[in-house]
Design an enzyme around this catalytic site. Structure first.
Site, short mmCIF file in Angstrom:
data_model
loop_
_atom_site.label_atom_id
_atom_site.label_comp_id
_atom_site.label_asym_id
_atom_site.label_seq_id
_atom_site.Cartn_x
_atom_site.Cartn_y
_atom_site.Cartn_z
CB ALA A 239 60.28 48.23 2.32
CB VAL B 211 56.54 55.00 0.47
CG1 VAL B 211 55.25 55.80 0.37
CG2 VAL B 211 56.30 53.54 0.12
CG ASP C 189 54.93 40.78 2.91
OD1 ASP C 189 55.39 40.20 3.92
OD2 ASP C 189 55.54 41.68 2.31
#
Length: 743
Positions: free
Chosen positions: A124, A129, A280
């Site tokens: 992102a 990740v 978010d």
């Protein structure tokens, strides 16, 4: 610092211009040459926009993520491209990520993990990740989040440039629209603070644990937040529980609609319950789990880097605003906006309220930006001829100028983050339901909040909903509003104006049964409304006690009066005794003293005098109130219950004789009158009276009561018994107090 970095800033600005100008030039060229942006160009334009945002870095990727969930604003091809920014950004090298993990955790990778994926499973704007297994002897799967290199420097440059731009814009607003009080620099600062906190993964870990604990304590079903391994979290590395699922944007439309309900409940709990919310919630941060967790969770909320706090006062003001917005009470909404510091205290209400109607009513109706645009065109008459479109546009422009020039509104800084969260969640919901309206969908949660939370501010809002505030012709509790609120809390909302607004007085036909409504009212989730209604129910009981006694005693008095002997021929009434009226006969009544321990005294009075003493005549307002409650009871409980409340045909001659005999032999003078046993005896007597009512239209009163109490748990039945006993004791106390005045 920025003076020394002037070269870097200029280089960053040049890079932005180098991306933006060619794209905008292409848009303008297409519009000039074809008169519009044809659909055949949308896919290529969307792909270029996504690549440009990705190249520009984290700040612009965030903007793309927020717009990726607005099907009401952007075409589907654009949404498909922007969705890739949620977790499909070009990753950085894994070797760099591994070195950063080792540096942050202070040891070789194998010391902490037995395995780690060769490539990131998601990338992102700020981090990527990896799937790893802990070196804990259990091969526990975890998600390892690693921050992008140099992201802090890049973000700082972007925010500095935006801050300078905000200062310029603020100056223009102050120059050309001085009435506007919004501090745009403060708004950007708030957003920037949130951005910087996202870069501190240790802080994110604390946020995540706080949110996880809060949702568990609130009893939220269906959605969970991953556990955090605190000992392995640093400023640039976060290790948390692995969640195996797919992001929301990859789900089918019906799945999105189902998950929206779960996510909405969680968000509203955060906003209005915890005062600490995920700011978010884009589809990449909401996962539909492949398998439910052992606790039954089917959805996971991840990435808690951007969180925000709302204090209790603002929560209460926002709850009040939702209520007033949902039922189109714009006059009260002005007060809410003043308390939220959106409007000043000296604002021009007469000018604001009509503009609120035009600006907010289309939004409440739902459907997002496209439906909002359609509704505005209809409202301003811009749907037909060219001349009407021109006239409507002029009227809309005039209203917009009025807002800019005459209404000094301001947007509080924390709305920068809250607005972002709401825009994102609403966009997700619109993906699953084209007609989704966040205000109407929020109202059932607000109704449950009103029922359950026992605080003065919530009580005030609840009182406004349940009582005829400002209606002098019909003061007091409106039973239909209570029944409507109970239905609203269960998700059944009565509407008005084409289903666009909540009707506080409407009880949905397909709503709760009476039994379910009573169960909800007696549950632990309705403490607030029970406390608010305590005094009102006592007043209702006193009003109906007097009405029942007065009507019943009047009917019984007529029945107990013996008939006059017939007149004899030629003699007439000369030797016939006059007709004996029961009310003409003084009777001895043993009445209490002023104190409970005082010695009772004997008083002679007629039955009517005794009735006036213990059950004084209703005032005009009380009569109107009793009629409204009885009528509502007839509508929702049937005619027998309504007749009981009205006192029609309730007390027989035998019952009246018992009442008079009891008073004559000293029942009211008994110091134990107010005890629980006596209250229970009175309740039993009333129960016996109920049995005397005949069965018509829907069954007897006792059958109705048995039906509505059948679903109650033992605790709820005990609570109901306590309430009835307490009400009876209070009514008897009033009777005794009035009887004591006759000395």
């Amino acid at each position: 610092y920025w003076k020394r970095e002037r070269g870097a800033l200029n280089q960053r600005w040049s890079y932005f211009v180098g991306k933006a100008v060619p794209f905008l030039t292409r848009l303008v060229t297409l519009f000039i040459s074809e008169g519009e942006i044809n659909e055949r160009h949308i896919p290529s334009l969307s792909r270029q926009a996504r690549l440009d945002l990705q190249d520009l870095g984290p700040t612009f990727i965030k903007a793309g993520q927020m717009m990726s969930v607005r099907p009401d604003v952007l075409p589907q091809a654009t949404l498909d491209e922007l969705t890739k920014l949620q977790d499909g950004v070009v990753p950085f090298d894994t070797e760099i990520a591994v070195k950063q993990i080792e540096d942050e955790l202070g040891g070789p990778l194998g010391q902490f993990f037995t395995s780690i994926s060769e490539e990131p499973v998601a990338a992102a704007s700020l981090a990527q990740v990896y799937l790893a297994t802990l070196n804990d002897g259990k091969d526990t799967k975890v998600a390892v989040k690693v921050q992008r290199p140099s992201v802090l420097a890049t973000v700082s440059k972007d925010l500095y440039v935006l801050r300078r731009a905000a200062e310029v814009f603020q100056g223009l607003v102050e120059r050309f629209a001085p009435q506007q009080k919004t501090n745009y620099v403060a708004l950007l600062n708030e957003w920037s603070i949130g951005f910087y906190t996202e870069l501190d993964f240790a802080n994110e870990g604390r946020n995540q644990e706080r949110l996880r604990t809060g949702l568990i304590e609130a009893g939220i079903k269906g959605i969970t937040v991953p556990k955090v391994y605190d000992e392995m979290c640093t400023r640039r590395v976060l290790v948390s529980e692995w969640m195996d699922g797919v992001k929301l944007s990859e789900c089918e439309k019906d799945e999105i609609a189902e998950i929206t309900a779960i996510a909405q409940e969680a968000f509203l709990t955060q906003l209005f319950g915890m005062g600490f919310f995920h700011a978010d919630p884009h589809p990449g941060n909401i996962l539909k789990l492949n398998e439910p967790t052992p606790e039954g969770y089917t959805v996971a909320l991840i990435d808690c880097g951007l969180m925000a706090n709302v204090d209790k006062a603002d929560q209460d003001h926002m709850i009040s605003a939702v209520i007033h917005l949902a039922n189109k009470d714009y006059a009260s909404l002005v007060d809410d906006f003043i308390r939220l510091k959106i409007l000043p205290t000296d604002c021009d209400r007469a000018a604001i309220i009509p503009l609120m109607d035009k600006a907010l009513s289309p939004y409440v109706k739902g459907g997002g930006a496209k439906k909002y645009e359609e509704e505005l065109k209809r409202m301003y008459g811009m749907e037909d001829s060219v001349s009407s479109q021109v006239g409507g546009f002029q009227a809309m422009t005039q209203d917009a100028l009025t807002v800019l020039n005459d209404i000094p509104f301001s947007i509080p800084p924390y709305f920068a983050i809250l607005g972002r969260a709401i825009v994102t969640l609403e966009g997700i919901a619109l993906t699953g339901n084209d007609d989704y309206g966040i205000i109407m969908e929020t109202y059932p949660f607000i109704a449950r909040k009103l029922l359950s939370e026992n605080r003065p501010e919530i009580q005030q809002a609840l009182q406004e909903v349940l009582f005829s505030v400002g209606d002098s012709s019909n003061p007091g509790l409106k039973l239909n509003r209570l029944l409507a609120l109970l239905n609203n809390a269960s998700g059944a909302v009565g509407t008005k104006e084409g289903a666009a607004f909540v009707d506080l007085d409407a009880v949905p036909e397909d709503g709760l049964s009476l039994g379910d409504g009573l169960k909800l009212l007696l549950s632990d989730n309705a403490e607030s409304v029970r406390k608010l209604l305590e005094e009102e129910v006592e007043n209702i009981a006193w009003v109906f006690f007097r009405q029942i006694i007065r009507k019943g005693m009047t009917e019984a008095s007529v029945a107990l009066t013996p008939p006059r002997p017939p007149s004899l021929p030629f003699i007439g009434d000369l030797i016939s005794p006059p007709k004996l009226q029961l009310d003409d006969i003084p009777l001895p009544f043993l009445l209490p003293g002023e104190e409970v321990t005082s010695t009772p005294s004997v008083s002679l009075m007629t039955a009517n005098q005794f009735t006036d003493l213990i059950a004084p005549k209703l005032t005009r307002d009380e009569e109107i109130y009793a009629i409204s409650i009885s009528d509502a009871a007839e509508e929702f409980l049937g005619p027998n219950v309504a007749n009981f409340l009205r006192g029609d045909g309730l007390i027989s001659t035998q019952s009246a004789s018992l009442v008079l005999a009891a008073a004559s032999t000293g029942l009211l003078g008994n110091k134990d009158l107010l005890g629980t046993q006596n209250a229970q005896n009175v309740i039993q007597t009333v129960s016996n009276l109920l049995k005397r009512l005949d069965s018509k239209a829907g069954g007897s009163v006792e059958e109705v009561l048995a039906e509505v109490t059948a679903k109650l748990s033992d605790d709820e039945k005990e609570r109901l018994d306590e309430i009835v006993t307490e009400l009876t004791q209070r009514t008897l106390s009033k009777v005794r107090a009035r009887a004591a005045t006759r000395l």
